[in-house]
Design a protein around this motif. Structure first.
Motif, PDB file in Angstrom:
ATOM      1  N   UNK A   1    -121.485  36.820  74.753  1.00 26.03           N
ATOM      2  CA  UNK A   1    -120.910  38.587  74.052  1.00 26.03           C
ATOM      3  C   UNK A   1    -119.532  37.893  73.025  1.00 26.03           C
ATOM      4  N   UNK A   2    -119.153  37.604  73.803  1.00 26.45           N
ATOM      5  CA  UNK A   2    -117.737  36.888  72.786  1.00 26.45           C
ATOM      6  C   UNK A   2    -117.674  36.234  71.759  1.00 26.45           C
ATOM      7  N   UNK A   3    -119.153  35.175  72.170  1.00 26.95           N
ATOM      8  CA  UNK A   3    -119.473  34.311  70.552  1.00 26.95           C
ATOM      9  C   UNK A   3    -119.622  34.843  69.577  1.00 26.95           C
ATOM     10  N   UNK A   4    -120.839  36.316  69.827  1.00 29.15           N
ATOM     11  CA  UNK A   4    -121.400  37.156  69.128  1.00 29.15           C
ATOM     12  C   UNK A   4    -120.602  37.647  68.662  1.00 29.15           C
ATOM     13  N   UNK A   5    -119.385  38.586  69.137  1.00 32.18           N
ATOM     14  CA  UNK A   5    -118.484  38.993  68.423  1.00 32.18           C
ATOM     15  C   UNK A   5    -117.492  38.582  67.451  1.00 32.18           C
ATOM     16  N   UNK A   6    -117.338  36.874  68.630  1.00 29.20           N
ATOM     17  CA  UNK A   6    -116.413  36.602  67.425  1.00 29.20           C
ATOM     18  C   UNK A   6    -116.782  35.628  66.021  1.00 29.20           C
ATOM     19  N   UNK A   7    -118.045  36.220  66.192  1.00 25.12           N
ATOM     20  CA  UNK A   7    -118.821  35.859  65.035  1.00 25.12           C
ATOM     21  C   UNK A   7    -118.374  36.906  63.651  1.00 25.12           C
ATOM     22  N   UNK A   8    -118.571  37.821  64.034  1.00 22.81           N
ATOM     23  CA  UNK A   8    -118.785  39.536  63.626  1.00 22.81           C
ATOM     24  C   UNK A   8    -117.548  39.621  62.958  1.00 22.81           C
ATOM     25  N   UNK A   9    -116.648  39.333  63.340  1.00 23.72           N
ATOM     26  CA  UNK A   9    -115.292  39.372  63.072  1.00 23.72           C
ATOM     27  C   UNK A   9    -114.600  38.478  62.282  1.00 23.72           C
ATOM     28  N   UNK A  10    -115.086  37.438  62.536  1.00 24.04           N
ATOM     29  CA  UNK A  10    -114.553  36.333  61.599  1.00 24.04           C
ATOM     30  C   UNK A  10    -115.360  36.873  59.727  1.00 24.04           C
ATOM     31  N   UNK A  11    -116.686  37.037  59.967  1.00 24.89           N
ATOM     32  CA  UNK A  11    -117.333  37.829  58.444  1.00 24.89           C
ATOM     33  C   UNK A  11    -116.664  38.301  58.105  1.00 24.89           C
ATOM     34  N   UNK A  12    -115.714  39.837  58.482  1.00 27.69           N
ATOM     35  CA  UNK A  12    -115.587  40.630  58.621  1.00 27.69           C
ATOM     36  C   UNK A  12    -113.916  40.274  58.049  1.00 27.69           C
ATOM     37  N   UNK A  13    -113.721  39.999  58.300  1.00 27.75           N
ATOM     38  CA  UNK A  13    -112.141  39.181  57.816  1.00 27.75           C
ATOM     39  C   UNK A  13    -111.642  37.690  56.260  1.00 27.75           C
ATOM     40  N   UNK A  14    -113.553  37.638  56.876  1.00 28.07           N
ATOM     41  CA  UNK A  14    -113.130  36.728  55.817  1.00 28.07           C
ATOM     42  C   UNK A  14    -113.028  37.102  54.467  1.00 28.07           C
ATOM     43  N   UNK A  15    -113.050  38.803  53.441  1.00 28.94           N
ATOM     44  CA  UNK A  15    -112.847  39.204  53.091  1.00 28.94           C
ATOM     45  C   UNK A  15    -111.083  39.482  52.671  1.00 28.94           C
ATOM     46  N   UNK A  16    -110.574  40.044  53.992  1.00 34.62           N
ATOM     47  CA  UNK A  16    -109.697  40.128  53.614  1.00 34.62           C
ATOM     48  C   UNK A  16    -108.296  39.386  54.243  1.00 34.62           C
ATOM     49  N   UNK A  17    -108.800  37.895  53.953  1.00 36.51           N
ATOM     50  CA  UNK A  17    -107.947  36.197  54.853  1.00 36.51           C
ATOM     51  C   UNK A  17    -106.391  36.497  54.078  1.00 36.51           C
ATOM     52  N   UNK A  18    -106.679  36.649  52.603  1.00 31.09           N
ATOM     53  CA  UNK A  18    -105.624  36.794  51.723  1.00 31.09           C
ATOM     54  C   UNK A  18    -104.548  37.576  51.625  1.00 31.09           C
TER      55      UNK A  18
ATOM     56  N   UNK B   1    -109.933  43.999  66.818  1.00 30.68           N
ATOM     57  CA  UNK B   1    -110.555  43.464  67.367  1.00 30.68           C
ATOM     58  C   UNK B   1    -110.509  43.309  69.126  1.00 30.68           C
ATOM     59  N   UNK B   2    -109.244  43.008  69.099  1.00 25.66           N
ATOM     60  CA  UNK B   2    -109.150  42.870  70.302  1.00 25.66           C
ATOM     61  C   UNK B   2    -109.540  44.330  71.796  1.00 25.66           C
ATOM     62  N   UNK B   3    -108.962  44.801  70.847  1.00 25.57           N
ATOM     63  CA  UNK B   3    -109.400  46.102  71.642  1.00 25.57           C
ATOM     64  C   UNK B   3    -111.013  46.172  71.719  1.00 25.57           C
ATOM     65  N   UNK B   4    -111.679  46.046  70.531  1.00 23.70           N
ATOM     66  CA  UNK B   4    -113.331  45.649  70.118  1.00 23.70           C
ATOM     67  C   UNK B   4    -114.065  45.122  71.740  1.00 23.70           C
ATOM     68  N   UNK B   5    -113.376  43.913  71.358  1.00 20.91           N
ATOM     69  CA  UNK B   5    -113.601  43.057  72.253  1.00 20.91           C
ATOM     70  C   UNK B   5    -113.484  43.101  74.547  1.00 20.91           C
ATOM     71  N   UNK B   6    -112.707  43.956  74.379  1.00 22.56           N
ATOM     72  CA  UNK B   6    -112.159  44.184  75.610  1.00 22.56           C
ATOM     73  C   UNK B   6    -113.240  45.236  76.391  1.00 22.56           C
ATOM     74  N   UNK B   7    -113.139  46.356  74.954  1.00 24.54           N
ATOM     75  CA  UNK B   7    -114.773  47.118  75.371  1.00 24.54           C
ATOM     76  C   UNK B   7    -115.953  46.696  75.501  1.00 24.54           C
ATOM     77  N   UNK B   8    -116.586  45.325  74.965  1.00 22.26           N
ATOM     78  CA  UNK B   8    -117.695  45.170  74.533  1.00 22.26           C
ATOM     79  C   UNK B   8    -118.230  44.629  76.118  1.00 22.26           C
ATOM     80  N   UNK B   9    -117.141  43.431  76.688  1.00 26.89           N
ATOM     81  CA  UNK B   9    -116.866  42.506  78.031  1.00 26.89           C
ATOM     82  C   UNK B   9    -116.858  43.759  79.268  1.00 26.89           C
ATOM     83  N   UNK B  10    -116.346  44.804  78.273  1.00 26.53           N
ATOM     84  CA  UNK B  10    -117.160  45.817  79.547  1.00 26.53           C
ATOM     85  C   UNK B  10    -117.269  46.941  80.028  1.00 26.53           C
TER      86      UNK B  10
END
Length: 594
Positions: A541-558, A570-579
């Motif tokens: 779940x962590x790996x899938x969530x991390x890939x989704x976050x990376x794709x979202x952050x690609x557009x705002x990396x600047x 994303x940190x709050x989302x991850x805690x919810x996903x793991x729970x």
């Protein structure tokens, strides 16, 4: 109260100055020497009688030799035997012979010239090894050879301390007869190991860190004082204690217990040496001190360079090795004091030579900078190595970058009988890999003409394993633009690199540390009594969530502000996903039980 004031001044000055010297690349040893000079009798006069402090601080050298002894496991010494006892012995005796001849020419007697030559042939372990480690050169050829030479020099300090009294004119007492000391050494060597093992097993049962530290210090100081009573040196006793415990199960714990005392006392020792350095001699004889310092550096550097070249070493490696070891060593301060005590040298002679050693250590960082400049100049003047001629037949796979990652991919392909063309822009890496029987070509994949020569157009897969981020991105851009039909599998060093690769449309990319980090996280959860199946789900779940976050952050990396806000969300989302994963796993377990 005076002693507390002195201690406070020493600590404050070292805390303020030593980090500055280290940051400037001058080394901590030189920083401690400078502190001693500044607050000693030739500076601010906060300490007017450094001799008492020096005798106490010599315990730092005693503990250093104990730690060196702990590192000398017989198996390790045997593995390094050729470099240590071959090159190390050749350096020590070759340089000592040249310096002894120079000393005799300058008017010393043969016994004094011999002792001075051997002492000045020693280099600074406390300066060279940390400096090479900071420069990431310990794993290079000249770094490994410097370590071997310094190890032999450290070993030679022990017999030299025992032999200095034989060159002197002081009257030996009944206990300083060599036979007494050697007999005592033999007895300790025979019964020392089982006795010390029994002692530390007894202390370990108490399960007290303080008692273990006390036992370690008692062992070192006890054997040091025993050897001193037998007419040998305290340093020899500490070294013998370390060697006896080198294969002990308590070795690492002993080293950890001794390290704080050794570091503090060794720093205090160098400060005391700085206080004891007779700067009046530098004022009275500036030309003579400068000439002796320059002569020491030149003789040591030239002799070691010539010896290394005669053994077949490359010019660059020999030059770097010679410049790294051209200074005097910290043990010279102890040995010259011993030579003066046993009347091998006069007081003024010993003070002058001590000052010369300190001056040579002071210029050591400049020598290394000079070596870097020579290396850059030599490389600039050399014609660039031509890229290798590429194979006539193309391969299904082209690997760009044949380091840690590229080699693993290549080994797997070879095992499956799949041919590939491997490229690497590091000529040294190419030569090293070829010695192991792997076929790799020297060339920079960021050049379009080289990609054509490697016939990447005939390949199905391009493995992008280049370590440098910018070179990797340039190569990826070229391949995507000129060979769009070739599938790219890319290595990313970090999230930024991965995001830039995604900008280029490369979806099959992976951060090099991600799989191993996820595996470590899974093991950690299991060791914390999480069910293995739940730990596996959480990591996935962590790996899938991390890939989704990376794709979202690609557009705002600047935009750093948006990136920080996205990371917090994303940190709050991850805690919810793991729970949610935990709750689902628990419900499933209850359902299976019912």
């Amino acid at each position: 109260m005076q002693s507390l004031t002195t201690l406070a001044a020493l600590l404050l000055a070292s805390v303020l100055l030593v980090p500055l010297f280290k940051r400037a690349g001058l080394g901590t040893v030189l920083g401690y020497l400078a502190v001693g000079v500044i607050i000693g009798p030739f500076g601010a006069k906060l300490v007017r009688d450094p001799d008492n402090l020096l005798h106490t601080a010599e315990l730092g050298v005693v503990l250093l030799l104990f730690v060196i002894g702990l590192e000398l496991k017989p198996s390790r010494l045997w593995a390094l035997r050729r470099s240590v006892f071959g090159l190390g012995a050749l350096q020590l005796f070759g340089v000592a012979a040249a310096l002894a001849g120079a000393g005799r020419y300058l008017g010393l007697s043969w016994p004094a010239a011999t002792v001075v030559g051997i002492i000045l042939a020693l280099s600074s372990t406390a300066f060279v090894l940390p400096t090479l480690a900071e420069r990431r050169e310990l794993s290079t050829r000249h770094g490994r050879e410097a370590f071997a030479i310094l190890l032999f020099q450290d070993l030679s300090v022990i017999p030299l301390l025992a032999l200095i009294p034989l060159f002197g004119t002081g009257r030996p007492t009944a206990l300083t007869h060599p036979a007494v000391g050697l007999g005592l050494l033999a007895v300790v060597a025979v019964i020392g190991r089982p006795t010390l093992d029994m002692l530390f097993r007894h202390v370990a049962r108490v399960n007290s860190r303080e008692m273990f530290t006390a036992a370690a210090l008692a062992t070192v100081l006890g054997l040091a004082l025993l050897m001193q009573a037998g007419g040998l040196s305290m340093s020899l006793g500490a070294f013998v204690a370390g060697v006896l415990l080198a294969d002990s199960e308590f070795r690492h714990e002993l080293e950890a217990a001794i390290a704080p005392f050794q570091g503090l006392l060794l720093g205090l020792f160098f400060m005391a040496v700085g206080m004891s350095t007779n700067l009046d001699l530098l004022v009275k004889f500036p030309g003579q001190i400068a000439q002796l310092t320059a002569g020491l550096i030149v003789v040591k550097g030239v002799v070691l360079f010539v010896l290394r070249r005669l053994l077949g070493g490359a010019t660059g490696d020999a030059r770097l090795l010679a410049l790294a070891l051209a200074q005097g060593g910290e043990f010279a301060f102890v040995l010259f004091d011993a030579a003066q005590s046993f009347r091998v040298l006069g007081e003024v002679q010993a003070d002058k030579l001590t000052l010369v050693v300190a001056m040579s250590m002071a210029v050591s960082p400049l020598l290394l900078m000079f070596g870097d400049w020579l290396a850059r100049s030599a490389k600039k003047n050399e014609p660039p190595r031509a890229f290798d001629e590429m194979p006539e037949d193309g391969s299904e796979v082209v690997i760009a970058g044949f380091g840690r990652v590229g080699q693993i991919v290549g080994r797997l392909l070879l095992a499956r009988g799949i041919s590939f063309t491997a490229l690497d822009s590091d000529a040294g890496q190419v030569d090293t890999v070829r010695r192991f029987g792997l076929k790799v070509f020297y060339g920079d994949a960021a050049h379009l003409d080289l990609l054509h020569a490697a016939q990447i157009g005939q390949a199905k897969v391009f493995v992008l394993a280049i370590d440098d981020v910018e070179a990797s991105l340039r190569t990826a851009e070229l391949v995507r633009k000129h060979f769009p039909h070739v599938q790219i599998v890319a290595r990313a060093r970090n999230r930024f690199h991965a995001s830039r690769l995604m900008d280029l449309g490369i979806e099959r990319q992976i951060r090099e540390a991600l799989p191993s980090s996820l595996e470590m996280a899974k093991w950690t959860l299991e060791l914390l009594n999480e069910p293995p199946a739940l730990a596996e789900q959480m990591v996935n779940r962590f790996a899938r969530h991390d890939a989704e976050v990376l794709a979202r952050q690609q557009a705002i990396g600047h935009d750093e502000h948006k990136l920080i806000q996205s990371s917090l969300e994303a940190r709050e989302e991850l805690a919810q996903v793991l729970e949610e994963a935990r709750v689902a796993f628990t419900r499933k377990g209850r359902g299976a039980a019912s």
